[in-house]
Design an enzyme around this catalytic site. Structure first.
Site, PDB file in Angstrom:
ATOM      1  N   HIS A  69       0.848  -1.189   0.000  1.00  0.00           N
ATOM      2  CA  HIS A  69       0.000   0.000   0.000  1.00  0.00           C
ATOM      3  C   HIS A  69       0.889   1.246   0.000  1.00  0.00           C
ATOM      4  CE1 HIS A  69      -3.891   1.919   1.829  1.00  0.00           C
ATOM      5  NE2 HIS A  69      -3.437   2.573   0.777  1.00  0.00           N
ATOM      6  N   ASP A 122      -0.180  -4.228   4.053  1.00  0.00           N
ATOM      7  CA  ASP A 122      -1.384  -4.614   4.788  1.00  0.00           C
ATOM      8  C   ASP A 122      -1.481  -6.131   4.832  1.00  0.00           C
ATOM      9  OD1 ASP A 122      -2.389  -2.002   5.322  1.00  0.00           O
ATOM     10  OD2 ASP A 122      -2.979  -1.850   3.219  1.00  0.00           O
ATOM     11  N   LYS A 151      13.086 -34.180 -15.956  1.00  0.00           N
ATOM     12  CA  LYS A 151      13.532 -34.109 -14.560  1.00  0.00           C
ATOM     13  C   LYS A 151      14.942 -34.676 -14.481  1.00  0.00           C
ATOM     14  CE  LYS A 151      12.402 -35.604  -9.865  1.00  0.00           C
ATOM     15  NZ  LYS A 151      13.722 -36.215  -9.602  1.00  0.00           N
ATOM     16  N   GLU A 210      13.793 -40.127 -15.820  1.00  0.00           N
ATOM     17  CA  GLU A 210      13.540 -40.098 -14.381  1.00  0.00           C
ATOM     18  C   GLU A 210      12.120 -39.630 -14.091  1.00  0.00           C
ATOM     19  OE1 GLU A 210      15.526 -40.874 -11.742  1.00  0.00           O
ATOM     20  OE2 GLU A 210      16.981 -41.679 -13.160  1.00  0.00           O
ATOM     21  N   HIS A 243      21.263 -22.944  37.587  1.00  0.00           N
ATOM     22  CA  HIS A 243      22.712 -23.153  37.524  1.00  0.00           C
ATOM     23  C   HIS A 243      23.050 -24.394  38.348  1.00  0.00           C
ATOM     24  CE1 HIS A 243      23.674 -19.015  35.896  1.00  0.00           C
ATOM     25  NE2 HIS A 243      22.425 -18.864  36.308  1.00  0.00           N
ATOM     26  N   ASP A 284      34.491 -21.645  30.153  1.00  0.00           N
ATOM     27  CA  ASP A 284      33.557 -20.578  29.804  1.00  0.00           C
ATOM     28  C   ASP A 284      34.306 -19.539  28.968  1.00  0.00           C
ATOM     29  OD1 ASP A 284      31.653 -18.623  29.636  1.00  0.00           O
ATOM     30  OD2 ASP A 284      31.531 -18.229  31.785  1.00  0.00           O
ATOM     31  N   ASP A 322      34.394 -16.192  27.497  1.00  0.00           N
ATOM     32  CA  ASP A 322      33.696 -14.938  27.780  1.00  0.00           C
ATOM     33  C   ASP A 322      34.370 -13.814  26.991  1.00  0.00           C
ATOM     34  OD1 ASP A 322      32.259 -12.875  28.814  1.00  0.00           O
ATOM     35  OD2 ASP A 322      33.062 -12.999  30.836  1.00  0.00           O
ATOM     36  N   ALA A 361      17.698 -14.578  32.240  1.00  0.00           N
ATOM     37  CA  ALA A 361      16.909 -13.398  32.604  1.00  0.00           C
ATOM     38  C   ALA A 361      17.404 -12.189  31.818  1.00  0.00           C
ATOM     39  CB  ALA A 361      17.009 -13.151  34.108  1.00  0.00           C
TER      40      ALA A 361
END
Length: 832
Positions: free
Chosen positions: A43, A51, A219, A359, A642, A660, A662, A768
């Site tokens: 649109h 839309d 094919k 095929e 944990h 770990d 980091d 979190a």
């Protein structure tokens, strides 16, 4: 607005004496769910937007999406709910006059059918979260609409085979028309060459249509390949977007010499036998070498010299292709797949092809545009039955046969589990057996990958393998119990992800008119369910179920609890017999959170206390004993789980090593990938088997399962030595120092998670953080510098869809436990 007239707001805003929009005086009747339509209209009003409309209950439920839909699951698009539109608006294209509501050009950008994934659509819309599948010409697969506030919703693509991670506006850049999708391309040049065009795919049907608008091509038995040409610059891409240029250097060089383009060609790479037929075995052999005899057979041209031809009918694209080939020299490196003589129509054309021992055929509608994804306008017709299968194991050879006996194969079921589909014991020569064994042996695993362990005749030994490899087989028929009969091996399919392999079923030809795509890929039946009205989950009463726990995206407490219910069976092996450190966020992830190791009140069902020796006496900490305990902790506001690196009753002996990684937040993902791979190499050189896990944050965990023979001090000293060795080998990449200044621009190898009482985030645990991320086990081969797997790449909404892959990645975890030997420790300078 009157309750009996849902179109009243629509009528109130329009003057149908001057606007060409359909009046739609009354709402239509609700049609059966299988015929629900959707439409997306481009649109070009005061501001360009899209839309998005879904048919429901006699009207088109409508949202204005300012930036248009995205195929990237990480991209959420604002969708503003607007008034319901009449059903016949789904066919509307035209110009709304200036001075009228919505003045501007309206063009159909996509259309098709949609299938609700929620049992009660009305309740889902009322609740503000609707899951659904789209079967359109441009948009496919699973999507979600969810309300953030008032009339504001978000539209997001869910992760499946139709998603394109990292391709934020690709579907708009690559295919947005300037007018109706049915108009021919505009004349002239100048449009930029697209970086990627997803190919159109064919739908398998039972028989050809009785319609003269269809043309048919041979094919080919090869690999689909798209070529991006820009003069001497040539790139070759497989159907799923993998760059194969380096695997096909001779073909790329031959195409480069032609100096074609700018443009995109669509075709198939093949190897021809002496009779002029494609030989899939020979193609496999070529791809294992320099690929000198690979040919490229072209059958379509979606984009050429500044013109996007995808909106043009096939007849127009074939004419452009004729012009390209007419200008080529006779010895050009391109072959042309031309439509067959249209003497035969319908079933007669397939019968003729099968008599020629072909095929099969690909049928295409001459008046249809080129649309990425599975399309009803391209159909597959097979002369002999073929099926792609996932290799899950192989038997020992017998007699004079070498390397392996039979392949044990399967297909993914609708619930995301691998169903056994039978044995493939023929179609091999000696070279094929050797090559297959070389590919499969490194992926051997201890456990059966199939849903049910197959009952195999005889006493031959079985080697189970990770379900990563796809084979193509020919067969006579399927048995009633879902097994392939007389299956013969045809070759490996390196161009198709194993997770996409489902049982292929031919559709009645009439379905292609109303069902634009083939069946969507299998999804796990364990995905988190939408919140229901009740507030009891696994016997645990959920208080404040509507409380918002995550603001981005909006996730309620009940949804968090439901996630833990759905994932409990996968979480339990990582939590069982381990003391926990819980991160509780009673007011949600955006509120105050705190760690807790004890519950002072009465313990809920499924949660027990475990006594941990301490200097001042026994310390009772929390441990989960049953799945309902996970749900109970979620009800208490726990988001992160944990775990200790040891299990009862041997809490003084570590049974894992966690490195770990980091990184400095400024480091690119590619350096994190490199660091993880280097860590893996070092640990494997020491004789250990490392496993990979995302953390839901900015780093990765490399985890080694250990036999519980060493105390905490020894394991921590060994982990510190690993970190120090990495830092000494690549000081520009790693540091083992805690100092923030030393960590700038480097990856801190955190070895401190291996001390007594230290914990690490559990696999499948939420974090979190924004996006509701999840810590996810990974295959090592999932690690790529081109796809960032950190943060919310895996999250509450898509984790269940990745469970099958995650479980397969860590299937051998317990079987891989190793003793931390004196030799290993001395190799790093650690004194036992």
């Amino acid at each position: 607005m009157r309750r009996d007239d849902p179109l009243a707001p629509y009528h109130a805003r329009r003057d149908f004496r001057h606007s060409p929009e359909p009046a739609g005086r009354t709402a239509g009747r609700r049609r059966p769910a299988r015929t629900l339509q959707f439409v997306v209209q481009r649109h070009d009003a005061r501001r360009l937007h899209y839309d998005f409309r879904l048919e429901w209950d006699g009207t088109l439920k409508s949202w204005a999406v300012p930036k248009g839909p995205s195929l990237d699951p990480q991209v959420q698009r604002l969708a503003v709910e607007v008034e319901d539109h009449p059903l016949d608006y789904a066919r509307f294209e035209g110009t709304i006059p200036q001075g009228h509501y919505g003045a501007g050009d309206v063009a159909i950008w996509d259309r098709g059918t949609w299938v609700p994934e929620d049992e009660d659509v009305a309740a889902a819309l009322q609740r503000g979260k609707l899951h659904f599948e789209l079967h359109g010409e441009r948009l496919h697969g699973s999507w979600v609409l969810f309300r953030t506030s008032g009339s504001q919703w978000m539209l997001r693509k869910r992760r499946d085979a139709h998603a394109r991670p990292g391709d934020g506006d690709g579907v708009l850049r690559a295919s947005a028309p300037t007018a109706s999708a049915r108009r021919p391309p505009r004349a002239g040049h100048g449009d930029p060459l697209p970086e990627w065009i997803a190919p159109q795919l064919a739908t398998l049907v039972e028989r050809p249509p009785q319609d003269a608008r269809w043309v048919y091509e041979v094919k080919y038995d090869g690999y689909r390949m798209l070529a991006r040409l820009d003069g001497r610059e040539v790139r070759l891409y497989s159907r799923n977007g993998l760059d194969w240029t380096a695997r096909l250097p001779r073909l790329a060089q031959r195409l480069s010499r032609l100096r074609l383009g700018p443009g995109w060609l669509d075709g198939e790479i093949v190897v021809m036998d002496t009779h002029g037929r494609t030989d899939f075995h020979a193609l496999q052999a070529q791809l294992d070498g320099p690929a000198t005899d690979v040919e490229y057979v072209v059958f379509d041209v979606p984009w050429w010299q500044g013109q996007d031809l995808r909106d043009a009918p096939l007849s127009r694209r074939l004419a452009v292709l004729d012009g390209i080939f007419d200008a080529l020299p006779a010895d050009a490196a391109l072959g042309r797949s031309r439509p067959l003589d249209p003497h035969h129509v319908g079933q007669a054309v397939l019968d003729a092809a099968c008599r020629m021992q072909l095929e099969g055929l690909i049928g295409k509608r001459l008046d249809a545009p080129y649309r990425s994804g599975r399309s009803p306008h391209w159909i597959k017709l097979k002369c002999r039955a073929e099926q792609e299968v996932v290799i899950g194991g192989y038997t020992e050879p017998r007699g004079s046969r070498g390397h392996l006996g039979a392949l044990l194969v399967g297909v993914w079921g609708e619930d995301g589990q691998l169903d056994y589909a039978g044995r493939v014991g023929s179609g091999f020569d000696a070279a094929t057996l050797a090559a297959l064994h070389a590919r499969l042996a490194p992926d051997e695993r201890a456990t059966c990958p199939f849903r049910h362990r197959p009952a195999l005749p005889g006493a031959s030994r079985v080697h189970w393998v990770q379900p990563h490899h796809v084979a193509q087989v020919r067969y006579a028929t399927w048995s009633r119990d879902g097994l392939l009969r007389q299956a013969s091996y045809a070759g490996l399919r390196e161009d198709k992800p194993a997770r996409e392999v489902v049982r292929e079923r031919a559709r009645p030809v009439q379905e292609t008119a109303t069902m634009p795509t083939a069946a969507t890929p299998a999804r796990s039946s364990h995905r988190p369910r939408a919140p229901r009205d009740d507030d009891t989950v696994m016997g645990v009463r959920v208080t404040h179920p509507g409380r918002v726990v995550y603001g981005t995206p909006r996730v309620t407490k009940l949804e968090v609890v439901r996630y833990h219910e759905a994932m409990a069976e996968y979480l339990m092996p990582h939590l069982r017999k381990r003391p926990l450190s819980l991160l509780r966020c009673p007011q949600g992830a955006g509120g105050e959170c705190f760690f807790q190791k004890h519950i002072e009140t009465r313990l809920p069902p499924g949660v027990v206390g475990v006594e941990v020796p301490a200097s001042d006496g026994p310390d009772t900490q929390v441990m989960v004993s049953r799945p309902e305990g996970i749900v109970a902790l979620a009800q208490y506001g726990t988001l992160e789980l944990h775990t200790w690196g040891a299990r009862t009753p041997r809490l003084e002996k570590a049974d894992r090593l966690t490195m770990d990684l980091d990184p400095d937040p400024a480091l690119p993902w590619s350096q994190v990938v490199e660091a993880a791979r280097l860590t893996r190499v070092l640990l494997e050189e020491l004789g250990l088997r490392p496993f990979l896990k995302t953390t839901g944050g900015k780093g990765l965990h490399v985890v080694v399962p250990l036999k519980a023979t060493r105390g905490w001090d020894e394991v921590k000293a060994f982990a510190r030595a690993v970190a120090t060795r990495l830092a000494s080998v690549a000081p520009q990449r790693f540091t083992a120092q805690l100092s923030k200044s030393r960590r700038r621009g480097r990856i801190f190898v955190d070895y401190l998670r291996n001390g007594r009482g230290a914990t690490a985030i559990a696999a499948y645990s939420l974090r979190a953080r924004d996006g509701a991320p999840v810590a996810m086990p990974l295959h090592w081969d999932a690690l790529s510098p081109h796809e960032d797997l950190r943060g919310a790449r895996f999250n509450l909404h898509n984790a269940a869809a990745h469970v099958a892959d995650a479980e397969a990645a860590w299937a051998d975890y317990d079987a891989s436990r190793a003793t931390l030997t004196v030799k290993m420790m001395k190799a790093l300078g650690v004194t036992p």
